[in-house]
Design a protein around this motif. Structure first.
Motif, short mmCIF file in Angstrom:
data_model
loop_
_atom_site.label_atom_id
_atom_site.label_comp_id
_atom_site.label_asym_id
_atom_site.label_seq_id
_atom_site.Cartn_x
_atom_site.Cartn_y
_atom_site.Cartn_z
N ASN A 1 1.34 -1.38 0.10
CA ASN A 1 -0.04 0.12 0.07
C ASN A 1 0.85 1.59 -0.21
OD1 ASN A 1 -2.60 -1.48 -0.03
ND2 ASN A 1 -2.85 -1.73 2.31
N SER A 2 2.02 1.92 0.88
CA SER A 2 2.51 2.48 0.69
C SER A 2 3.33 2.99 -0.57
CB SER A 2 3.79 2.52 2.39
OG SER A 2 4.51 1.30 2.64
N HIS B 1 3.06 1.98 -3.50
CA HIS B 1 2.78 2.34 -4.52
C HIS B 1 2.61 3.84 -4.60
CE1 HIS B 1 0.64 -1.95 -5.02
NE2 HIS B 1 1.71 -2.07 -6.02
N TYR B 2 2.67 4.53 -3.87
CA TYR B 2 2.57 5.84 -3.29
C TYR B 2 3.99 6.62 -3.64
CZ TYR B 2 -2.61 5.65 -1.94
OH TYR B 2 -3.41 4.75 -1.79
N CYS B 3 4.47 5.61 -3.68
CA CYS B 3 6.28 6.07 -3.38
C CYS B 3 6.69 5.90 -4.51
CB CYS B 3 6.63 5.49 -2.22
SG CYS B 3 7.91 6.46 -1.75
N THR C 1 9.81 3.44 1.94
CA THR C 1 9.11 2.49 2.09
C THR C 1 9.18 1.72 3.40
OG1 THR C 1 9.66 1.13 0.51
CG2 THR C 1 8.10 3.61 1.00
#
Length: 175
Positions: A135-136, A138-140, A149
Motif C-alpha cells: 500500500n505505501s 504504491h504511493y512512493c 518505505t
C-alpha cells in the motif's frame, strides 16, 4: 496520398517480429528487478545493491529475490509463480534459448529466485511471503536503491496459514 503511404509502410507490416530481441529484453527485465547484492556480471548497470536490511527486523536474512513488476515490494506468490514459469520455459525451450545465447541468463534468473526462496523458508512451517508494504509502496515512486518505505517482513506459519504461497513456492523449487 493513401497509395503512397501504403507503399511506404507496407514493408514494415511484413517485417515480422524479432523474437530473439524480445527474449533478451524480457530476461533483462528480471535483472532490473533484482534485490540484494547484485552480482559482478549484472548487465543492467544502472541498478545497484538494494534492500540490504530486508528481514533484519524479523531476525532473518531476506536479502535477494525480485521486486514485483516495478514495485519495491517482494511478493512471494508472484515471485514463486514466475520462477516456476521460467523453469518450465527453460525445460521446454532451452535449446532455442541456448541458440540465442540466453539460456545461461535464464538459468541465472531462476537461481536468483530459488536462492531467495530458500532464505524465505528459514525453519519448518515458516515461509516469508512479503517484504515491504504494497500500500505505501504504491504511493512512493523511487528507485529501490533509495527506498524509504517500510520493509516489514510477513510470514505464513501455523498461526497465519497460506497454502497457496506454500504450494507455489514448492512448485517453483520442484521445477
Amino acid at each position: 496520398m493513401t497509395p503512397l503511404l501504403l507503399l511506404l509502410f507496407l514493408p514494415f507490416a511484413f517485417a515480422g517480429h524479432d523474437y530473439n530481441q524480445a527474449l533478451s529484453k524480457s530476461i533483462l527485465f528480471f535483472e532490473a528487478q533484482r534485490s540484494g547484492y547484485l552480482p559482478h556480471n549484472q548487465r543492467v548497470t544502472w541498478r545497484a545493491n538494494s534492500g540490504l536490511n530486508d528481514g533484519k527486523a524479523s531476525g532473518v536474512d531476506l536479502v535477494g529475490g525480485y521486486y514485483d513488476a516495478g514495485d519495491n515490494v517482494k511478493f512471494g506468490l508472484p515471485m514463486a509463480f514466475t520462477i516456476t514459469m521460467m523453469s518450465w520455459s527453460i525445460i521446454e525451450y532451452g535449446k532455442q534459448m541456448g541458440a540465442n545465447g540466453e539460456l545461461g541468463h535464464a538459468m541465472e534468473a531462476v537461481k536468483w529466485g530459488t536462492d531467495y526462496l530458500i532464505k524465505a523458508h528459514p525453519e519448518p512451517y515458516v515461509l516469508y511471503g512479503e517484504v515491504g508494504d504494497g500500500n505505501s509502496d504504491h504511493y512512493c515512486w523511487q528507485r529501490p536503491e533509495e527506498m524509504t518505505t517500510d520493509r516489514h517482513a510477513y510470514k505464513i506459519d501455523p498461526s497465519n496459514p497460506g497454502s497457496d504461497l506454500a504450494g507455489e513456492t514448492a512448485a517453483a523449487m520442484a521445477a
